[in-house]
Design an enzyme around this catalytic site. Structure first.
Site: not given
Length: 583
Positions: A52, A114, A481
């Site tokens: 997601e 749930f 970096m």
């Protein structure tokens, strides 16, 4: 009156009415009614990501490259929590995305059901607004309102949390009147004419003006970039930009100073320091630009134009603050400048000083015959693709700064990067979002070997949808970096910054159905880039670059914006003892 529809069908119809063409998402139990509604329609295309978080960044890439809002659909619980980083990223960089999250049925909210999560509570501080929808009759209006809030004023992310029972319940849907007028949210877009008059007078009187531009110019649309170019031509003022504003002003222009700030050019930072007038257009004086606040451009007058009134005087006190859409304000300034008959000031001395600063060649880097310098790789990538007008995405780190420094952008919406939040893993899914928006366009993701691993699974998404993105990895086998800061500040104690177990990127690409390539020698760089461009479908290039190359110029954290390290051996300006100690 229209017949009743399920909440899921109302959602899909409202999205269609709002012109949504693409949704990035991942199904789950709490959104199956919506996925069924999507299955039964043919206007909205769904892009199935692999996690997601990738959906949120893909929607950001879509939004940043098109100027249209990106849309995300995920399930409840972990589906919602996985998009939180993308929401925070979009909020920091003012990217309009709408995230629709499933939620457990209304009667189960608060029972630890749930895959339940308090999505509204979790996302309250990383969204522009969020909703928990409890009545299907309100759903259509809420969707339209969410798009209005996400895209008007300072753009940003909005969440719609949709319980499963609301998706199933029936109600009537009527398309709201357009344009939508919110009862309380009415951002100011037009500038106060008296303030515009004061700004023009200040600009006309300045002898050392500079235009400091940011991502607000991009968000205001292509016309704002056109207006910026006209305003610059009228005034003759040099132009610099934040990381997010690259492309609003052409990099090939003689008055372009390059990016400013922590890894900006010497001429941009010095011009900001020595200017007698800073006109800030759609930027926010963030810490990466200003350095130490008490030393930031102390002798200049400052005008700040921004649609977000909370940004004005937030970090730097200004002499004149104007709340307005920056494109509209620029148009007003141009019209008044012409009406007053103003001419560009004689900035000959100012230009001579800038020429002297340019002569320091702050973006120069050492050449090598036996290893590829990462800066050279970016320069050749730019020179060999500039005629194709590519869209460039990046991950976050050294490669991001090298891309900002050495890849020239001539127009807006070609540069997609994570600025304010600095999110590793942004670039690959953002490339997917841009390529979905522009199937025939060249989209190149400039990546680091560490950052690209954050969302590497999205290679599968590109394969499924036959998206011909090109991912160009500057592989130095470090979190570059982090390693650079450890070298300069922590006496080269490289704590956990070396990537011990990187995959064979060529074999990984082939495993995903991509074309994999490796470039290891400087003499092979041009041919390798040409082969990447010639290959059909998605390509991943493993470009092995100098492991210990550092990104300069650099302003140490907490130093003044003139305390620059230009090269490893050179500290510039009235540098603090701390800055000098770094080299």
């Amino acid at each position: 009156m229209s017949s009743e529809k399920s909440g899921a069908d109302i959602l899909v119809e409202a999205l269609t009415d709002l012109g949504v063409e693409v949704v990035f998402g991942y199904p789950g139990g709490a959104v199956l009614p919506i996925y069924d509604a999507i299955f039964r329609q043919g206007k909205i295309r769904h892009i199935l990501v692999r996690q997601e978080g990738g959906a949120a960044h893909a929607a950001e890439g879509y939004a940043r490259s098109t100027g249209k809002p990106g849309v995300v659909l995920v399930t409840s619980g972990p589906g919602a929590t996985n998009v939180v980083t993308g929401l925070a990223d979009a909020l920091m960089d003012s990217i309009p995305i709408i995230v629709i999250t499933g939620q457990v049925p209304t009667q189960l909210i608060g029972t630890d059901a749930f895959q339940e999560a308090d999505t509204v509570g979790i996302t309250r501080h990383c969204t522009k607004h969020n909703y928990l929808v409890q009545d299907p009759a309100r759903l259509g209006a809420i969707v339209h309102e969410a798009f209005h809030i996400a895209t008007s004023g300072r753009p940003g992310p909005v969440v719609i949390d949709l319980p499963k029972d609301v998706q199933i319940a029936s109600a009537r849907y009527a398309k709201p009147a357009s344009p939508l007028r919110h009862k309380t949210y009415r951002p100011q877009t037009e500038a106060d004419p008296t303030l515009i008059e004061a700004a023009v007078a200040m600009l006309a009187a300045a002898e050392r003006p500079i235009l400091y531009t940011g991502g607000g110019i991009i968000n205001a649309g292509p016309a704002a970039s056109d207006g910026l170019r006209e305003l610059q031509a009228l005034t003759g003022a040099p132009v610099t930009s934040t990381l997010m504003g690259l492309g609003a002003f052409p990099a090939s222009h003689d008055d372009w100073l390059g990016m400013l700030g922590m890894h900006g050019t010497y001429e941009a930072n010095m011009a900001m320091n020595q200017a007698d007038l800073i006109l800030c257009l759609g930027a926010r004086f963030d810490d990466r630009v200003t350095g130490r606040l008490d030393a930031f451009s102390p002798d200049s007058q400052k005008i700040h134009i921004d649609i977000d009134r909370s940004s004005i005087n937030k970090n730097v006190r200004v002499d004149l603050g104007i709340v307005a859409d920056v494109g509209s304000a620029i148009d007003d300034m141009i019209a008044l400048w012409k009406a007053k008959g103003h001419k560009a000031a004689d900035t000959g001395e100012w230009q001579r000083r800038i020429t002297g600063w340019r002569a320091r060649k702050s973006l120069s880097f050492p050449a090598s015959d036996h290893e590829i310098m990462p800066q050279q790789a970016v320069k050749r990538l730019y020179e060999l693709t500039r005629h194709l007008d590519p869209v460039i995405t990046t991950e976050v780190g050294q490669h991001q700064m090298w891309a900002a420094q050495h890849f020239g952008f001539e127009a807006p919406n070609r540069w997609l990067t994570s600025g304010g939040l600095g999110t590793m893993g942004y670039g690959l899914p953002a490339s997917i979002g841009a390529q979905v928006a522009y199937p025939g366009r060249l989209v190149i993701g400039i990546s680091g070997d560490a950052s690209v691993m954050m969302n590497i699974q999205e290679m599968s998404t590109a394969t499924q949808y036959r998206l011909p993105i090109k991912i160009f990895i500057l592989n130095n086998q470090y979190m570059g970096m982090v390693r650079q800061w450890q070298e300069l500040i922590y006496a080269s104690r490289y704590s956990e910054s070396y990537s011990e177990a990187l995959p064979d990127f060529v074999k990984l690409a082939e495993a995903y159905g991509w074309t994999g390539m490796r470039i290891e020698q400087p003499g092979d760089l041009d041919d390798g880039i040409a082969a990447m461009l010639a290959a059909d479908g998605p390509v991943l290039v493993d470009c092995r670059v100098a492991q210990l190359a550092n990104c300069f110029p650099m302003i140490p954290s907490g130093a003044a914006h003139t305390d620059m390290i230009l090269h490893a051996e050179e500290v510039i300006g009235e540098a603090s003892d701390e800055a000098k100690a770094l080299v």
